[in-house]
Design a protein around this motif. Structure first.
Motif, short mmCIF file in Angstrom:
data_model
loop_
_atom_site.label_atom_id
_atom_site.label_comp_id
_atom_site.label_asym_id
_atom_site.label_seq_id
_atom_site.Cartn_x
_atom_site.Cartn_y
_atom_site.Cartn_z
N SER A 1 -11.83 13.05 6.37
CA SER A 1 -11.45 11.73 6.09
C SER A 1 -10.58 11.03 7.18
O SER A 1 -10.54 9.91 7.63
N TYR A 2 -9.56 11.90 7.52
CA TYR A 2 -8.66 11.46 8.43
C TYR A 2 -9.35 11.20 9.96
O TYR A 2 -9.18 10.03 10.47
N ILE A 3 -10.21 11.93 10.48
CA ILE A 3 -11.04 11.62 11.68
C ILE A 3 -11.72 10.46 11.66
O ILE A 3 -11.89 9.61 12.42
N LEU A 4 -12.42 10.24 10.46
CA LEU A 4 -13.25 8.63 10.28
C LEU A 4 -12.38 7.71 10.23
O LEU A 4 -12.60 6.83 10.74
N TRP A 5 -11.13 7.91 9.80
CA TRP A 5 -10.26 6.65 9.87
C TRP A 5 -9.83 6.45 11.25
O TRP A 5 -9.66 5.58 11.57
N TRP A 6 -9.42 7.62 11.92
CA TRP A 6 -8.76 7.41 13.24
C TRP A 6 -9.94 6.80 14.19
O TRP A 6 -9.52 6.07 14.82
N ILE A 7 -11.18 7.22 14.08
CA ILE A 7 -12.30 6.64 14.87
C ILE A 7 -13.12 5.46 14.40
O ILE A 7 -13.89 5.15 15.05
N SER A 8 -12.36 4.91 13.37
CA SER A 8 -13.24 3.55 12.77
C SER A 8 -13.37 2.66 13.65
O SER A 8 -12.23 2.17 14.30
N GLY A 15 -4.67 -6.71 13.53
CA GLY A 15 -3.98 -6.39 12.13
C GLY A 15 -3.28 -5.00 12.54
O GLY A 15 -3.19 -4.49 13.49
N PRO A 16 -2.23 -4.90 11.43
CA PRO A 16 -1.29 -3.62 11.65
C PRO A 16 -1.92 -2.15 11.50
O PRO A 16 -2.97 -2.04 11.00
N ARG A 17 -1.20 -1.37 12.09
CA ARG A 17 -1.70 0.05 12.31
C ARG A 17 -1.67 0.97 10.89
O ARG A 17 -2.40 1.11 10.22
N GLY A 18 -0.58 1.05 10.62
CA GLY A 18 -0.22 1.72 9.42
C GLY A 18 -0.67 3.43 9.55
O GLY A 18 -1.22 3.77 10.32
N SER A 19 -0.30 4.15 8.46
CA SER A 19 -0.44 5.67 8.58
C SER A 19 -1.59 5.77 7.63
O SER A 19 -1.89 5.13 6.79
N TRP A 20 -2.28 7.04 7.93
CA TRP A 20 -3.11 7.51 7.25
C TRP A 20 -2.95 7.55 5.66
O TRP A 20 -3.64 7.32 4.77
N LEU A 21 -1.81 8.34 5.48
CA LEU A 21 -1.34 8.51 4.18
C LEU A 21 -1.08 7.27 3.20
O LEU A 21 -1.45 7.19 2.20
N PHE A 22 -0.03 6.44 3.88
CA PHE A 22 -0.05 5.16 2.96
C PHE A 22 -0.54 4.03 3.56
O PHE A 22 -0.26 3.06 2.73
N GLY A 23 -0.96 3.95 4.63
CA GLY A 23 -1.38 2.50 5.38
C GLY A 23 -0.42 1.49 5.18
O GLY A 23 0.81 1.60 5.49
N GLN A 24 -0.83 0.39 4.75
CA GLN A 24 0.43 -0.92 4.50
C GLN A 24 0.70 -0.97 3.02
O GLN A 24 1.32 -2.03 2.77
#
Length: 140
Positions: A1-8, A15-24
């Motif tokens: 899931s993290y890799i798919l998020w990172w390479i999306s 838009g803002p970046r945000g973290s994988w865990l919390f986003g915005q």
């Protein structure tokens, strides 16, 4: 899931970046309704058709800001082979079954029922009252 998020490919949208865990999520919760999205829209430029922000656990949200794109989404092919899926079934207990939550033939039936309300004459009267105030809220 993290890799798919990172390479999306959605990261190519402004838009803002945000973290994988919390986003915005924290930013959105702290500020008044839609204020973060309005700020991101201003930062990206008013002519921007789409903005993207991340949600908790690596999901993305896309805000459509261009009327032509909204029209394409709302009037896209429906029925047995829909072009877009809304994935809003979780909202049915909250807001009921309607244009926002329905898909396919059910959506088409509801749209035909309310269609007379969207005649250009009625829409223009409503927009003449609502749009100037809404634009002022977004810009100020």
């Amino acid at each position: 899931s993290y890799i798919l998020w990172w390479i999306s490919p959605l990261w190519l949208l402004p838009g803002p970046r945000g973290s994988w865990l919390f986003g915005q999520f924290i930013t959105i919760q702290k500020e008044p309704f839609m204020e973060p999205q309005k700020r991101w829209w201003k930062e990206a430029g008013i002519a921007t058709p789409l903005i993207r922000y991340s949600q908790p656990i690596g999901s993305h949200s896309v805000v459509v800001l261009d009327a032509d794109i909204v029209k394409d989404i709302l009037f896209a092919r429906y029925g047995t082979n829909p072009q877009y899926l809304k994935k809003l079934k979780g909202l049915i207990p909250l807001i009921g079954k309607g244009l926002v939550t329905l898909e396919g033939e059910d959506w088409q039936r509801h749209r035909r029922i309310i269609h007379p309300s969207f005649q250009p004459k009625f829409v223009k009267e409503s927009l003449d009252l609502v749009v100037p105030r809404t634009v002022d809220k977004f810009i100020t």
